[in-house]
Design an enzyme around this catalytic site. Structure first.
Site, short mmCIF file in Angstrom:
data_model
loop_
_atom_site.label_atom_id
_atom_site.label_comp_id
_atom_site.label_asym_id
_atom_site.label_seq_id
_atom_site.Cartn_x
_atom_site.Cartn_y
_atom_site.Cartn_z
N GLU A 64 -8.32 -8.52 3.43
CA GLU A 64 -7.15 -8.62 2.53
C GLU A 64 -6.01 -7.76 3.09
O GLU A 64 -6.25 -6.76 3.77
CB GLU A 64 -7.56 -8.11 1.13
CG GLU A 64 -6.41 -8.10 0.13
CD GLU A 64 -6.87 -7.89 -1.31
OE1 GLU A 64 -8.08 -7.69 -1.53
OE2 GLU A 64 -6.00 -7.93 -2.20
N ASN A 223 -7.61 -16.21 -7.34
CA ASN A 223 -8.56 -15.09 -7.22
C ASN A 223 -8.53 -14.31 -8.52
O ASN A 223 -7.46 -13.97 -9.03
CB ASN A 223 -8.14 -14.17 -6.06
CG ASN A 223 -8.92 -12.87 -6.05
OD1 ASN A 223 -10.08 -12.85 -5.67
ND2 ASN A 223 -8.29 -11.79 -6.52
N GLU A 224 -9.70 -14.02 -9.04
CA GLU A 224 -9.81 -13.25 -10.28
C GLU A 224 -8.74 -13.72 -11.27
O GLU A 224 -7.92 -12.94 -11.76
CB GLU A 224 -9.74 -11.73 -10.00
CG GLU A 224 -10.89 -11.30 -9.11
CD GLU A 224 -11.13 -9.81 -9.01
OE1 GLU A 224 -10.29 -9.02 -9.48
OE2 GLU A 224 -12.19 -9.42 -8.48
N TYR A 296 -19.03 -5.61 -7.89
CA TYR A 296 -19.03 -4.33 -7.16
C TYR A 296 -19.92 -3.37 -7.91
O TYR A 296 -19.88 -3.30 -9.14
CB TYR A 296 -17.62 -3.74 -7.12
CG TYR A 296 -16.64 -4.50 -6.25
CD1 TYR A 296 -16.61 -4.28 -4.88
CD2 TYR A 296 -15.76 -5.41 -6.80
CE1 TYR A 296 -15.71 -4.97 -4.08
CE2 TYR A 296 -14.86 -6.11 -6.00
CZ TYR A 296 -14.83 -5.88 -4.64
OH TYR A 296 -13.96 -6.56 -3.85
N GLU A 349 -16.84 -11.60 -3.31
CA GLU A 349 -16.55 -10.16 -3.18
C GLU A 349 -17.77 -9.41 -3.69
O GLU A 349 -18.19 -9.61 -4.84
CB GLU A 349 -15.32 -9.76 -3.99
CG GLU A 349 -14.02 -10.25 -3.38
CD GLU A 349 -12.78 -9.75 -4.11
OE1 GLU A 349 -12.81 -8.63 -4.67
OE2 GLU A 349 -11.78 -10.49 -4.12
N GLN A 399 -14.79 -4.80 2.02
CA GLN A 399 -14.04 -5.64 2.92
C GLN A 399 -14.30 -5.20 4.36
O GLN A 399 -14.70 -4.06 4.56
CB GLN A 399 -12.56 -5.54 2.61
CG GLN A 399 -12.21 -5.90 1.18
CD GLN A 399 -10.69 -6.09 0.98
OE1 GLN A 399 -9.91 -6.16 1.90
NE2 GLN A 399 -10.28 -6.15 -0.28
#
Ligand code: AHR
Length: 549
Positions: A64, A223-224, A296, A349, A399
């Site tokens: 990103e 995204n999200e 996460y 992710e 990432q």
């Protein structure tokens, strides 16, 4: 951007339903119930119970425009004194080739929903400088100005696809759904995939030196979208998804759209999206290749990436293995509308997200130094994906470099791998293998003294290609080695070798000054017979490569 996670009671129940549970809890294994006399644990691999082929896409990456990922991480520029290939950091390319990456996601993340792909094409010196999405983050507010705050757009679509080609990976482009139009989306597809000479946009691509179409197959649609991607409701997002994906010319490339799925345990987002997407036409499910889930595991308490206690170690590993029940929860939620499971998950992710303080440069937002703890999280998570190779189509660790759960750290001419890199290299042996159900008969790590429930005594996965079996095993115990008897049902092991990543110090990590502090080592394996006994060191990730007779 994390969300509230599942209640512990739900987690414990689902973890037992998942892969690395006590064998006594598994049905249909009566023939295996003779407790091992010699070893304290038993691992039984069942070649006649295939799960699915382990797609190399489960070992994907994420890049990103955030902190030091792109500028100074991947892109150093053609005129840089740092060795580069057309502006791309050469050391990164060399190391990526070693792990055989199959797919890389770009340009975000949250950044994607503020990105105008047109800013990143054409002559580099004419590209506009734009305020980066992340400029408002507290971590960057007081940092000096630079490409992390004001993006020069030197790294755009052509540069990203060249990076992918250099490392042998497929590009996965995340499109802007919050602040761009569906027209911008299909024109980006045209820019990438239309043959040169066909349209003005494909000629623009060719003029930049890329005559051959990029053939981009994977497209993220937002995204999200429940958060930084637009604060949509699932119903609103489903409407947008339908609009963005309707009648997109494919130029002969089978486009694979990935929807912006839930944060972890948010099954409401999933159920409502699927129901609304298909309310008038069930066939619209066919628009969706993957359903993007993000998860996460974060540091809580006082600890950060390097400075943590043994309790913090167990707490974070226990959070990491929640990935398994989360996959099962989302899979069940998807089944309400998609009982035949045409759509699979894309965990695009994942990783550990620590508190700030260990970044190698103050402008590297979310930069963190990965330790042995992160290596174990990588092993535990990749094993979960292998065990659910029938449900997960793709996964992308967040990432790649200079960020969360990164495989590499770089700053100017300095470069090092992290322990995570070694796990990805070891686990590359699973790519393309048939994932096999593997029963771990081992007591869970005892709860108490700060240790959370649900952490298995050993966990892992196995895959088979012909007579070659790969078994990867994580021992999450911080101090104790664990011996296990390993058996392959219906076969015996002719020969084998072992590679292990371990350290006496659970905080061990690589630095620019000591880039080899954490590295795997090869060891001997005594084989010959129906089963073998192996001792898995404390706090380790092990790969066994076994040849069956
Ligand atoms: O990986 C960092 C950020 O985490 C991504 O931009 C976003 O998608 C997620 O919240």
């Amino acid at each position: 951007m994390a969300r509230q996670l599942i209640p512990r009671r739900t987690f414990v129940k689902d973890a037992v339903m998942g892969g690395a549970a006590l064998w006594a809890a598994r049905p249909g294994l009566a023939s295996l119930r003779s407790a091992p006399a010699a070893a304290e644990a038993r691992i039984e691999i069942l070649p006649d119970e295939p799960i699915g082929v382990i797609s190399p896409d489960l070992y994907g990456h994420f890049t990103e425009h955030i902190g030091g990922v792109v500028y100074d991480g991947i892109w150093v520029g053609e005129n840089s004194p740092v060795p580069n290939i057309g502006g791309i950091r050469k050391a990164l390319v060399d190391h990526m080739r070693r792990i055989k990456p199959s797919v890389v996601r770009w340009p975000g993340g949250c950044f994607a929903d503020s990105y105008n792909w047109r800013d990143g094409i054409g002559p580099r010196d004419k590209r506009p400088r734009r305020t980066n999405f992340w400029v408002v983050d507290n971590g960057l507010r007081n940092a000096p100005d630079g490409p992390q705050k004001y993006d020069p757009n030197a790294f755009g679509t052509n540069e990203f696809v060249r990076f992918c080609r250099l490392i042998g990976a497929q590009p996965y482009l995340a499109a802007n759904l919050r602040s761009a139009s569906s027209r911008d989306f299909y024109e980006w597809v045209e820019y990438c995939n239309a043959p040169a000479g066909r349209t003005t946009l494909s000629d623009q691509r060719a003029a930049a030196g890329d005559t051959d179409p990029f053939g981009v197959r994977f497209w993220g649609v937002g995204n999200e979208s429940w958060g930084c991607g637009g604060n949509f409701t699932p119903e609103e997002y489903a409407t947008e998804f339908r609009r963005f994906t309707a009648w997109v010319p494919d130029y002969g490339v089978p486009l694979a759209f990935i929807g912006s799925g839930p944060s972890g345990d948010d099954v409401d987002w999933t159920k409502k999206f699927f129901a609304h997407l298909t309310e008038r036409d069930k066939g619209l499910l066919g628009l969706l290749y993957g359903w993007g889930m993000h998860y996460y595991c974060g540091t809580s308490g006082k600890g950060q990436a390097i400075d943590f206690t043994e309790d913090d170690w167990y707490a974070l590993l226990a959070k990491a293995v929640r990935m398994e029940p989360l996959i099962l929860m989302q899979w069940a939620a998807m089944a309400e509308t998609d009982p035949k499971h045409r759509v699979r998950l894309a965990v695009d992710e994942w990783g550990a997200w620590h508190r700030a303080g260990t970044e190698v440069d103050p402008t590297y937002l979310f930069g963190q130094t990965s330790t042995m703890r992160d290596a174990l999280i990588a092993g535990l998570t990749l094993d979960i994906f292998n065990r659910h190779a029938d449900k997960v189509a793709m996964a992308n660790v967040a990432q790649l470099i200079n960020n969360l759960h990164s495989l590499f750290l770089a700053r100017e001419d300095k470069f090092t791998t992290t322990p995570n890199f070694h796990v990805f290299e070891m686990y590359a042996a699973h790519h393309g293998g048939q994932s096999l159900r593997t029963v771990f008969s081992v007591p869970a790590i005892a709860q108490g003294q700060g240790r959370e429930a649900g952490l298995p005594g050993l966990a892992g996965s196995a895959s088979l290609r012909g007579k070659d079996l790969v078994l990867t095993v994580v021992n999450p115990h911080a101090k104790e080695a664990r011996e296990a008897e390993i058996a392959v049902r219906g076969a015996s092991v002719k020969s084998g070798r072992v590679r292990v990543l371990r350290s006496d110090d659970i905080h061990a990590h690589n630095t620019f000054e000591a880039p080899h502090a954490v590295e795997p080592a090869d060891g001997a394996l005594k084989t010959g017979g129906a089963s073998l006994v192996h001792r898995f060191p404390a706090a380790s990730v092990t790969r066994l490569e076994l040849t069956l007779s």
